[in-house]
Design a protein around this motif. Structure first.
Motif, PDB file in Angstrom:
ATOM      1  N   TYR A  35      -9.356 -26.425  60.896  1.00  0.00           N
ATOM      2  CA  TYR A  35     -10.196 -26.266  59.723  1.00  0.00           C
ATOM      3  C   TYR A  35      -9.445 -26.696  58.478  1.00  0.00           C
ATOM      4  N   ILE A  36     -10.187 -27.206  57.531  1.00  0.00           N
ATOM      5  CA  ILE A  36      -9.666 -27.410  56.189  1.00  0.00           C
ATOM      6  C   ILE A  36     -10.188 -26.246  55.370  1.00  0.00           C
ATOM      7  N   GLU A  37      -9.302 -25.607  54.652  1.00  0.00           N
ATOM      8  CA  GLU A  37      -9.722 -24.522  53.772  1.00  0.00           C
ATOM      9  C   GLU A  37     -10.061 -25.141  52.427  1.00  0.00           C
ATOM     10  N   ALA A  38     -11.315 -25.049  52.037  1.00  0.00           N
ATOM     11  CA  ALA A  38     -11.790 -25.651  50.802  1.00  0.00           C
ATOM     12  C   ALA A  38     -12.308 -24.566  49.872  1.00  0.00           C
ATOM     13  N   ILE A  39     -12.413 -24.930  48.622  1.00  0.00           N
ATOM     14  CA  ILE A  39     -12.929 -24.037  47.583  1.00  0.00           C
ATOM     15  C   ILE A  39     -14.179 -24.684  47.000  1.00  0.00           C
ATOM     16  N   LYS A  40     -15.268 -23.918  46.950  1.00  0.00           N
ATOM     17  CA  LYS A  40     -16.519 -24.414  46.386  1.00  0.00           C
ATOM     18  C   LYS A  40     -16.467 -24.268  44.865  1.00  0.00           C
ATOM     19  N   LEU A  41     -16.659 -25.366  44.186  1.00  0.00           N
ATOM     20  CA  LEU A  41     -16.709 -25.326  42.726  1.00  0.00           C
ATOM     21  C   LEU A  41     -17.996 -24.641  42.286  1.00  0.00           C
ATOM     22  N   PRO A  42     -17.948 -23.852  41.226  1.00  0.00           N
ATOM     23  CA  PRO A  42     -19.184 -23.258  40.723  1.00  0.00           C
ATOM     24  C   PRO A  42     -20.122 -24.357  40.212  1.00  0.00           C
ATOM     25  N   GLU A  43     -21.418 -24.068  40.257  1.00  0.00           N
ATOM     26  CA  GLU A  43     -22.422 -25.062  39.838  1.00  0.00           C
ATOM     27  C   GLU A  43     -22.248 -25.447  38.373  1.00  0.00           C
ATOM     28  N   THR A  44     -21.856 -24.483  37.545  1.00  0.00           N
ATOM     29  CA  THR A  44     -21.570 -24.787  36.148  1.00  0.00           C
ATOM     30  C   THR A  44     -20.145 -24.344  35.852  1.00  0.00           C
ATOM     31  N   GLY A  45     -19.483 -25.066  35.007  1.00  0.00           N
ATOM     32  CA  GLY A  45     -18.138 -24.691  34.599  1.00  0.00           C
ATOM     33  C   GLY A  45     -17.039 -25.121  35.552  1.00  0.00           C
ATOM     34  N   SER A  46     -17.252 -26.219  36.282  1.00  0.00           N
ATOM     35  CA  SER A  46     -16.218 -26.641  37.235  1.00  0.00           C
ATOM     36  C   SER A  46     -14.939 -27.078  36.517  1.00  0.00           C
ATOM     37  N   SER A  47     -15.058 -27.662  35.336  1.00  0.00           N
ATOM     38  CA  SER A  47     -13.858 -28.050  34.589  1.00  0.00           C
ATOM     39  C   SER A  47     -13.061 -26.822  34.180  1.00  0.00           C
ATOM     40  N   ARG A  48     -13.744 -25.786  33.765  1.00  0.00           N
ATOM     41  CA  ARG A  48     -13.066 -24.543  33.394  1.00  0.00           C
ATOM     42  C   ARG A  48     -12.395 -23.909  34.620  1.00  0.00           C
ATOM     43  N   PHE A  49     -13.013 -24.044  35.765  1.00  0.00           N
ATOM     44  CA  PHE A  49     -12.472 -23.552  37.031  1.00  0.00           C
ATOM     45  C   PHE A  49     -11.125 -24.230  37.318  1.00  0.00           C
ATOM     46  N   ILE A  50     -11.075 -25.552  37.155  1.00  0.00           N
ATOM     47  CA  ILE A  50      -9.832 -26.310  37.363  1.00  0.00           C
ATOM     48  C   ILE A  50      -8.807 -25.918  36.300  1.00  0.00           C
ATOM     49  N   GLU A  51      -9.246 -25.713  35.069  1.00  0.00           N
ATOM     50  CA  GLU A  51      -8.336 -25.274  34.007  1.00  0.00           C
ATOM     51  C   GLU A  51      -7.700 -23.932  34.360  1.00  0.00           C
ATOM     52  N   TRP A  52      -8.483 -23.022  34.946  1.00  0.00           N
ATOM     53  CA  TRP A  52      -7.946 -21.719  35.344  1.00  0.00           C
ATOM     54  C   TRP A  52      -6.841 -21.913  36.394  1.00  0.00           C
ATOM     55  N   ILE A  53      -7.062 -22.810  37.342  1.00  0.00           N
ATOM     56  CA  ILE A  53      -6.043 -23.092  38.360  1.00  0.00           C
ATOM     57  C   ILE A  53      -4.778 -23.629  37.696  1.00  0.00           C
ATOM     58  N   ALA A  54      -4.930 -24.541  36.742  1.00  0.00           N
ATOM     59  CA  ALA A  54      -3.781 -25.108  36.036  1.00  0.00           C
ATOM     60  C   ALA A  54      -3.047 -24.030  35.234  1.00  0.00           C
ATOM     61  N   GLU A  55      -3.787 -23.203  34.507  1.00  0.00           N
ATOM     62  CA  GLU A  55      -3.164 -22.136  33.714  1.00  0.00           C
ATOM     63  C   GLU A  55      -2.439 -21.129  34.606  1.00  0.00           C
ATOM     64  N   THR A  56      -3.030 -20.797  35.741  1.00  0.00           N
ATOM     65  CA  THR A  56      -2.399 -19.862  36.667  1.00  0.00           C
ATOM     66  C   THR A  56      -1.148 -20.495  37.270  1.00  0.00           C
ATOM     67  N   SER A  57      -1.201 -21.773  37.573  1.00  0.00           N
ATOM     68  CA  SER A  57      -0.024 -22.481  38.087  1.00  0.00           C
ATOM     69  C   SER A  57       1.098 -22.461  37.054  1.00  0.00           C
ATOM     70  N   GLN A  58       0.754 -22.632  35.794  1.00  0.00           N
ATOM     71  CA  GLN A  58       1.757 -22.557  34.741  1.00  0.00           C
ATOM     72  C   GLN A  58       2.390 -21.164  34.682  1.00  0.00           C
ATOM     73  N   LYS A  59       1.565 -20.118  34.820  1.00  0.00           N
ATOM     74  CA  LYS A  59       2.108 -18.748  34.829  1.00  0.00           C
ATOM     75  C   LYS A  59       3.076 -18.547  35.984  1.00  0.00           C
ATOM     76  N   ILE A  60       2.738 -19.113  37.123  1.00  0.00           N
ATOM     77  CA  ILE A  60       3.583 -18.949  38.308  1.00  0.00           C
ATOM     78  C   ILE A  60       4.888 -19.724  38.160  1.00  0.00           C
ATOM     79  N   PHE A  61       4.813 -20.978  37.736  1.00  0.00           N
ATOM     80  CA  PHE A  61       5.978 -21.855  37.815  1.00  0.00           C
ATOM     81  C   PHE A  61       6.816 -21.953  36.543  1.00  0.00           C
ATOM     82  N   CYS A  62       6.259 -21.674  35.378  1.00  0.00           N
ATOM     83  CA  CYS A  62       7.040 -21.785  34.139  1.00  0.00           C
ATOM     84  C   CYS A  62       8.070 -20.673  34.013  1.00  0.00           C
TER      85      CYS A  62
END
Length: 169
Positions: free
Chosen positions: A108-135
């Motif tokens: 299986y490939i584990e995938a994430i379903k983007l929300p119908e609205t706000g997909s750009s904000r969804f990706i931004e949240w992933i980026a911001e969380t990645s920054q919290k983890i790695f910075c």
């Protein structure tokens, strides 16, 4: 062979765990509205865009200016930990996509379903969380492990690691 797992991460015992790597988010060509979160060696980042299964690359830590400013490189084991944390946090959006014809040995490939609205904000949240983890790795690792450590064995190893972190600071 030490595969990625929380115990192996805590024991610093993941095969090739220290090779320079990146965490990425990509669309999936055959599945509109789905993304995959993964990690790969830094050398393989350029090949992500030529993989026919993958679509547009939406985020990669090796191109994130905030992370690059704070860290010269990320290790495979740390990208794996960040990936596991993100998948855990986004579990309500998770979809498993069967791969292959053999139903007995189904991958299986584990995938994430983007929300119908706000997909750009969804990706931004992933980026911001990645920054919290790695910075700030110490607080980032704690953020991840506080959510991912679930067994008593993991807890014992995590408590030992936190003692080492306290002694070294």
């Amino acid at each position: 062979m030490a595969i990625p797992s929380i115990v192996n991460w805590l024991n610093d015992d993941i095969d090739n765990g220290n090779i320079a790597s990146a965490l990425y988010v990509t669309e999936l060509n055959q599945y509109p509205g789905l993304i995959a979160i993964g990690h790969c060696s830094i050398e393989a980042v350029d090949q992500l865009e030529t993989d026919v299964k993958l679509g547009r690359l939406r985020y990669v830590t090796s191109a994130d200016p905030e992370i690059c400013e704070k860290r010269s490189n990320l290790s495979l084991k740390d990208c794996w930990l960040g990936e596991q944390f993100l998948l855990y946090q986004l579990s309500d959006y998770r979809e498993l996509i069967p791969q292959g014809e053999n139903k007995e040995n189904q991958n299986y490939i584990e995938a994430i379903k983007l929300p119908e609205t706000g997909s750009s904000r969804f990706i931004e949240w992933i980026a911001e969380t990645s920054q919290k983890i790695f910075c700030d790795p110490l607080s980032g690792y704690k953020l991840c492990l506080d959510s991912l450590v679930t067994t008593s064995r993991q807890r014992l190893l995590y408590d030992e690691l936190k003692k080492d972190w306290t002694c070294n600071n």
